[in-house]
Design a protein around this motif. Structure first.
Motif, PDB file in Angstrom:
ATOM      1  N   LEU A 239      48.297  35.441  51.507  1.00 22.50           N
ATOM      2  CA  LEU A 239      48.559  34.336  50.587  1.00 22.50           C
ATOM      3  C   LEU A 239      47.608  34.380  49.391  1.00 22.50           C
ATOM      4  N   LEU A 240      46.341  34.722  49.638  1.00 23.59           N
ATOM      5  CA  LEU A 240      45.385  34.843  48.538  1.00 23.59           C
ATOM      6  C   LEU A 240      45.748  36.019  47.630  1.00 23.59           C
ATOM      7  N   HIS A 241      46.259  37.086  48.223  1.00 23.52           N
ATOM      8  CA  HIS A 241      46.621  38.268  47.451  1.00 23.52           C
ATOM      9  C   HIS A 241      47.850  38.005  46.582  1.00 23.52           C
ATOM     10  N   ILE A 242      48.841  37.319  47.128  1.00 21.53           N
ATOM     11  CA  ILE A 242      50.086  37.116  46.403  1.00 21.53           C
ATOM     12  C   ILE A 242      49.911  36.119  45.261  1.00 21.53           C
ATOM     13  N   SER A 243      48.860  35.308  45.305  1.00 24.94           N
ATOM     14  CA  SER A 243      48.615  34.369  44.206  1.00 24.94           C
ATOM     15  C   SER A 243      48.296  35.101  42.910  1.00 24.94           C
ATOM     16  N   GLY A 244      47.787  36.328  43.009  1.00 21.77           N
ATOM     17  CA  GLY A 244      47.528  37.141  41.811  1.00 21.77           C
ATOM     18  C   GLY A 244      48.533  38.255  41.674  1.00 21.77           C
ATOM     19  N   PHE A 245      49.802  37.957  41.925  1.00 25.56           N
ATOM     20  CA  PHE A 245      50.850  38.978  41.957  1.00 25.56           C
ATOM     21  C   PHE A 245      50.939  39.752  40.642  1.00 25.56           C
ATOM     22  N   LEU A 246      50.798  39.067  39.517  1.00 19.50           N
ATOM     23  CA  LEU A 246      50.921  39.721  38.215  1.00 19.50           C
ATOM     24  C   LEU A 246      49.576  40.212  37.690  1.00 19.50           C
ATOM     25  N   SER A 247      48.533  40.101  38.479  1.00 16.28           N
ATOM     26  CA  SER A 247      47.222  40.647  38.108  1.00 16.28           C
ATOM     27  C   SER A 247      46.993  41.896  38.948  1.00 16.28           C
ATOM     28  N   VAL A 248      47.328  43.035  38.387  1.00 15.32           N
ATOM     29  CA  VAL A 248      47.328  44.275  39.178  1.00 15.32           C
ATOM     30  C   VAL A 248      46.080  45.121  38.945  1.00 15.32           C
ATOM     31  N   GLY A 249      45.097  44.577  38.278  1.00 12.46           N
ATOM     32  CA  GLY A 249      43.852  45.316  38.074  1.00 12.46           C
ATOM     33  C   GLY A 249      43.736  45.890  36.684  1.00 12.46           C
ATOM     34  N   PHE A 250      43.288  45.057  35.743  1.00 12.31           N
ATOM     35  CA  PHE A 250      43.174  45.506  34.352  1.00 12.31           C
ATOM     36  C   PHE A 250      42.208  46.670  34.210  1.00 12.31           C
ATOM     37  N   ASP A 251      41.036  46.570  34.849  1.00 16.37           N
ATOM     38  CA  ASP A 251      40.020  47.613  34.715  1.00 16.37           C
ATOM     39  C   ASP A 251      40.557  48.967  35.155  1.00 16.37           C
ATOM     40  N   GLN A 252      41.237  48.984  36.275  1.00 15.28           N
ATOM     41  CA  GLN A 252      41.761  50.244  36.805  1.00 15.28           C
ATOM     42  C   GLN A 252      42.810  50.841  35.878  1.00 15.28           C
TER      43      GLN A 252
END
Length: 316
Positions: A239-252
């Motif tokens: 649930l914590l992971h899916i809350s940032g569904f559209l945040s896929v890791g800018f730095d990477q």
């Protein structure tokens, strides 16, 4: 005729305020420990909410947030109809789904595998080695990957023994998603497994003893005891992971993306960055609100589904 009796409003007397003040004095040490974290949370998480008004205004730096004119949903219309937004959204969704399906279970699998290792020194060595990449920034990790995956890198040298022609892997779009997923697992699998190791340590060992007496194999013990015992932790992390569904890791993505892979590597964060470089702050804020709204909808929906399946699970 019925009469409604309203309870009199109770006001705090001097004695009540003295008890409250005495309680605060008694716990003054805990309050002092709490205040720095509370102030940081307030400063960096709640005060910036004021800036969301920029998404609904034609923001002018000289005029400020309140002085800039209102434009309603114009910036959201610009965002959804802008050139490149559809491609960036598609790439973001694809990468996020791949990470959800492959990267998220990886720490769980590692924790389950290491939990079965009976040689303590070997288990601790593997854990330590898996933690290390987490403490390096993506600037350093991307440099390692560019060197390893370059035309003269270690991977091509190993494949050269098998007669494979050297390839600059990070320059080809068809390999980009695979490299992103593999590198994300490499960087986060050890650190992400810590919470699952804690959940595994809390399992009552007598359950395994009883299962062994009943003739259960190691696989049956994992399936019937270990997985159900850590499932509440897995659900919370999901649930914590899916809350940032559209945040896929800018730095990477920003450090691994090259001009030749921008077609599959451009995500919402990098799209917004390019807009912010032109000082289009209103569009960037609108994109941030869109991402947060999608995350809110997903986490509420997922939590409701979890509660429907098991009333005792979920975030709230």
């Amino acid at each position: 005729m019925e009469t409604t009796v309203t309870a009199p409003r109770v006001r705090r007397g001097p004695a009540a305020w003295k008890r409250l003040f005495r309680s605060y004095r008694t716990h003054s040490g805990l309050i002092l420990m709490f205040l720095p974290g509370f102030l940081i949370f307030l400063l960096f998480d709640y005060v910036p909410i004021y800036g969301l008004l920029i998404a609904f205004k034609d923001y002018q730096m000289l005029e400020g947030v309140w002085g800039s004119p209102w434009v309603g949903l114009e910036h959201f219309h610009r965002l959804f109809s802008g050139v490149g937004f559809t491609d960036a959204l598609r790439n973001t969704v694809v990468i996020s789904l791949l990470k959800l399906a492959i990267v998220f279970p990886a720490p769980v699998i590692l924790a389950l595998m290491l939990n079965e290792v009976r040689i303590v020194l070997l288990r601790k060595t593997i854990q330590t080695l898996s933690y290390l990449p987490h403490f390096f920034s993506w600037v350093i990790l991307s440099g390692i990957l560019f060197g390893f995956l370059g035309e003269d890198g270690g991977l091509n040298q190993a494949l050269g023994w098998l007669g494979v022609t050297p390839v600059s892997w990070l320059l080809f779009p068809q390999y980009f998603y695979g490299i992103v997923i593999a590198s994300d697992i490499w960087q986060g699998i050890g650190w992400g497994s810590i919470v699952y190791f804690a959940a595994l340590a809390a399992i009552d060992p007598t359950l395994y003893d009883a299962a062994t007496v009943d003739g259960a194999s190691r696989w049956q013990q994992i399936w019937k005891i270990t997985l159900p015992s850590i499932m509440p932790t897995v659900i919370i992390m999901f649930l914590l992971h899916i809350s940032g569904f559209l945040s896929v890791g800018f730095d990477q993505i920003y450090n691994l993306m090259t001009p030749t892979t921008s077609g599959v590597g451009e995500i919402l964060d990098t799209y917004v960055l390019r807009k912010l470089l032109t000082m289009d702050y209103s569009l960037g804020t609108a994109a941030g609100i869109f991402k947060s709204l999608v995350g809110l909808i997903l986490v509420v929906t997922a939590n409701r589904l979890v509660k429907w399946y098991d009333e005792d699970q979920g975030l709230w």
